[in-house]
Write a protein that holds these residues in place. Sequence first.
Motif, PDB file in Angstrom:
ATOM      1  N   THR A  11       0.878  -1.107  -0.034  1.00 52.80           N
ATOM      2  CA  THR A  11      -0.164  -0.090   0.082  1.00 52.80           C
ATOM      3  C   THR A  11       0.931   1.256   0.059  1.00 52.80           C
ATOM      4  OG1 THR A  11      -1.703  -1.254   1.253  1.00 52.80           O
ATOM      5  CG2 THR A  11      -1.990   1.215   1.210  1.00 52.80           C
ATOM      6  N   VAL A  12       0.703   2.250  -0.976  1.00 52.94           N
ATOM      7  CA  VAL A  12       1.036   3.517  -0.832  1.00 52.94           C
ATOM      8  C   VAL A  12       0.216   4.320  -0.389  1.00 52.94           C
ATOM      9  CG1 VAL A  12       2.004   5.371  -2.293  1.00 52.94           C
ATOM     10  CG2 VAL A  12       2.608   2.914  -2.951  1.00 52.94           C
ATOM     11  N   TYR A  13       0.627   5.006   0.957  1.00 49.44           N
ATOM     12  CA  TYR A  13      -0.401   6.033   1.974  1.00 49.44           C
ATOM     13  C   TYR A  13       0.218   7.359   1.409  1.00 49.44           C
ATOM     14  CZ  TYR A  13      -1.794   2.029   4.709  1.00 49.44           C
ATOM     15  OH  TYR A  13      -2.194   0.809   5.153  1.00 49.44           O
ATOM     16  N   LEU A  14      -0.951   7.895   1.015  1.00 49.90           N
ATOM     17  CA  LEU A  14      -0.654   9.465   0.581  1.00 49.90           C
ATOM     18  C   LEU A  14      -1.166   9.886   1.799  1.00 49.90           C
ATOM     19  CD1 LEU A  14      -2.266   9.085  -2.862  1.00 49.90           C
ATOM     20  CD2 LEU A  14       0.074   9.549  -2.536  1.00 49.90           C
ATOM     21  N   ALA A  15      -0.266  10.791   2.436  1.00 49.36           N
ATOM     22  CA  ALA A  15      -0.760  11.631   3.995  1.00 49.36           C
ATOM     23  C   ALA A  15      -0.544  12.963   3.642  1.00 49.36           C
ATOM     24  CB  ALA A  15       0.003  10.697   4.824  1.00 49.36           C
ATOM     25  N   ALA A  22      -5.086  14.609   0.364  1.00 43.99           N
ATOM     26  CA  ALA A  22      -4.432  13.307   0.260  1.00 43.99           C
ATOM     27  C   ALA A  22      -5.456  12.443  -0.872  1.00 43.99           C
ATOM     28  CB  ALA A  22      -4.114  12.397   1.302  1.00 43.99           C
ATOM     29  N   GLU A  23      -6.645  12.522  -0.437  1.00 40.24           N
ATOM     30  CA  GLU A  23      -7.694  11.948  -1.314  1.00 40.24           C
ATOM     31  C   GLU A  23      -7.807  12.534  -2.646  1.00 40.24           C
ATOM     32  OE1 GLU A  23     -11.203  12.528   0.852  1.00 40.24           O
ATOM     33  OE2 GLU A  23     -10.742  10.510   2.192  1.00 40.24           O
ATOM     34  N   GLN A  24      -7.489  13.622  -2.871  1.00 40.54           N
ATOM     35  CA  GLN A  24      -7.625  14.194  -4.036  1.00 40.54           C
ATOM     36  C   GLN A  24      -6.401  13.838  -4.995  1.00 40.54           C
ATOM     37  OE1 GLN A  24      -7.268  18.566  -4.226  1.00 40.54           O
ATOM     38  NE2 GLN A  24      -7.612  18.907  -6.318  1.00 40.54           N
ATOM     39  N   LEU A  25      -5.061  13.933  -4.447  1.00 37.50           N
ATOM     40  CA  LEU A  25      -4.065  13.319  -4.917  1.00 37.50           C
ATOM     41  C   LEU A  25      -4.067  11.592  -5.594  1.00 37.50           C
ATOM     42  CD1 LEU A  25      -1.158  13.700  -6.173  1.00 37.50           C
ATOM     43  CD2 LEU A  25      -0.305  13.274  -3.831  1.00 37.50           C
ATOM     44  N   ALA A  26      -4.820  10.925  -4.593  1.00 41.55           N
ATOM     45  CA  ALA A  26      -5.082   9.633  -4.857  1.00 41.55           C
ATOM     46  C   ALA A  26      -5.922   9.341  -5.926  1.00 41.55           C
ATOM     47  CB  ALA A  26      -5.537   9.100  -3.575  1.00 41.55           C
ATOM     48  N   GLU A 121       5.818  14.735  -8.911  1.00 39.80           N
ATOM     49  CA  GLU A 121       6.544  14.377  -8.044  1.00 39.80           C
ATOM     50  C   GLU A 121       6.303  12.980  -7.452  1.00 39.80           C
ATOM     51  OE1 GLU A 121       7.586  16.858  -4.966  1.00 39.80           O
ATOM     52  OE2 GLU A 121       8.533  18.309  -6.570  1.00 39.80           O
ATOM     53  N   ALA A 122       4.796  12.622  -7.296  1.00 40.00           N
ATOM     54  CA  ALA A 122       4.385  11.475  -6.727  1.00 40.00           C
ATOM     55  C   ALA A 122       4.577  10.354  -7.737  1.00 40.00           C
ATOM     56  CB  ALA A 122       3.008  11.675  -6.342  1.00 40.00           C
ATOM     57  N   LEU A 123       4.301  10.625  -8.954  1.00 38.74           N
ATOM     58  CA  LEU A 123       4.253   9.584  -9.958  1.00 38.74           C
ATOM     59  C   LEU A 123       6.022   9.219 -10.037  1.00 38.74           C
ATOM     60  CD1 LEU A 123       2.027  10.757 -12.808  1.00 38.74           C
ATOM     61  CD2 LEU A 123       1.676   8.673 -11.339  1.00 38.74           C
ATOM     62  N   ALA A 124       6.720  10.166 -10.003  1.00 39.82           N
ATOM     63  CA  ALA A 124       8.332   9.967 -10.086  1.00 39.82           C
ATOM     64  C   ALA A 124       8.588   8.937  -8.759  1.00 39.82           C
ATOM     65  CB  ALA A 124       9.129  11.053  -9.960  1.00 39.82           C
ATOM     66  N   ALA A 125       8.079   9.138  -7.592  1.00 41.46           N
ATOM     67  CA  ALA A 125       8.450   8.434  -6.206  1.00 41.46           C
ATOM     68  C   ALA A 125       7.782   7.036  -6.702  1.00 41.46           C
ATOM     69  CB  ALA A 125       7.656   9.198  -5.283  1.00 41.46           C
ATOM     70  N   LEU A 126       6.723   7.009  -7.207  1.00 39.99           N
ATOM     71  CA  LEU A 126       5.881   5.687  -7.370  1.00 39.99           C
ATOM     72  C   LEU A 126       6.884   4.814  -8.578  1.00 39.99           C
ATOM     73  CD1 LEU A 126       2.237   6.231  -7.646  1.00 39.99           C
ATOM     74  CD2 LEU A 126       3.358   5.234  -5.914  1.00 39.99           C
ATOM     75  N   CYS A 127       7.643   5.398  -9.480  1.00 37.52           N
ATOM     76  CA  CYS A 127       8.350   4.807 -10.151  1.00 37.52           C
ATOM     77  C   CYS A 127       9.727   4.405  -9.705  1.00 37.52           C
ATOM     78  CB  CYS A 127       8.673   5.797 -11.364  1.00 37.52           C
ATOM     79  SG  CYS A 127       7.504   6.151 -12.626  1.00 37.52           S
ATOM     80  N   ASN A 128      10.144   5.173  -8.699  1.00 38.41           N
ATOM     81  CA  ASN A 128      11.449   4.647  -7.865  1.00 38.41           C
ATOM     82  C   ASN A 128      11.094   3.432  -7.031  1.00 38.41           C
ATOM     83  OD1 ASN A 128      12.973   6.381  -9.170  1.00 38.41           O
ATOM     84  ND2 ASN A 128      12.380   8.247  -7.572  1.00 38.41           N
ATOM     85  N   TRP A 129       9.951   3.603  -6.327  1.00 42.04           N
ATOM     86  CA  TRP A 129       9.588   2.374  -5.179  1.00 42.04           C
ATOM     87  C   TRP A 129       9.173   1.249  -6.286  1.00 42.04           C
ATOM     88  CZ3 TRP A 129       6.481   6.206  -2.150  1.00 42.04           C
ATOM     89  CH2 TRP A 129       7.387   6.587  -0.824  1.00 42.04           C
ATOM     90  N   PHE A 130       8.691   1.358  -7.427  1.00 41.92           N
ATOM     91  CA  PHE A 130       7.940  -0.050  -8.082  1.00 41.92           C
ATOM     92  C   PHE A 130       8.565   0.055  -9.359  1.00 41.92           C
ATOM     93  CE2 PHE A 130       5.017   1.431  -4.794  1.00 41.92           C
ATOM     94  CZ  PHE A 130       4.885   0.276  -4.145  1.00 41.92           C
TER      95      PHE A 130
END
Length: 178
Positions: A11-15, A22-26, A121-130
């Motif tokens: 799970t990737v938590y957006l806080a 966070a819900e809007q970004l999710a 930036e969030a998508l770039a972080a997801l690319c790095n994690w996964f």
Amino acid sequence: MTPHPQGLLPTVYLASAACADAEQLAQQLAHYLAQCDTAAPPAFVLQACSFAQLSDSPTAEVPAVFLARHDAVLLLAPPMRDSASQADPAQTLLMQARLHLVAQGQAFQLLFSQGHRLEQEALAALCNWFPQAPGLQALRMALRQSTPGARARWNCEKCSDPDCELRLFQGLISPSAS
């Protein structure tokens, strides 16, 4: 990022200070990911929460988040106030959440941007994690091509993520695969 147990998606938590942010970004990220290759199974689950849900002291109205070792957290930094003389409750909550995550040894990344840049930036972080996530492969390649010298321009002075720092230095000392 530690590997996740078989059959259980990380799970990737957006806080954020306000869970609605966070819900809007999710929702924005889910919309983007839905446009990608949907033939492959998802690599992770997005979940919005507040800083209070990440800290040690959840209230009755705000249930705690129980993070697994394979989960990750994106912290959305609240906008900085012009006046540093006033204590900002959102900044205090952010600091408490960061301290809690560090104490737990939990992977997280702090995002300072707003608007469309925040989504990038969030998508770039997801690319790095996964890195193997099918829906993010094209985006990962596009990010690499658009910023070939990003490592040299990266500024880590405000980042306190020890895992990020370790990856940065390991990348610097390892021979490149060119």
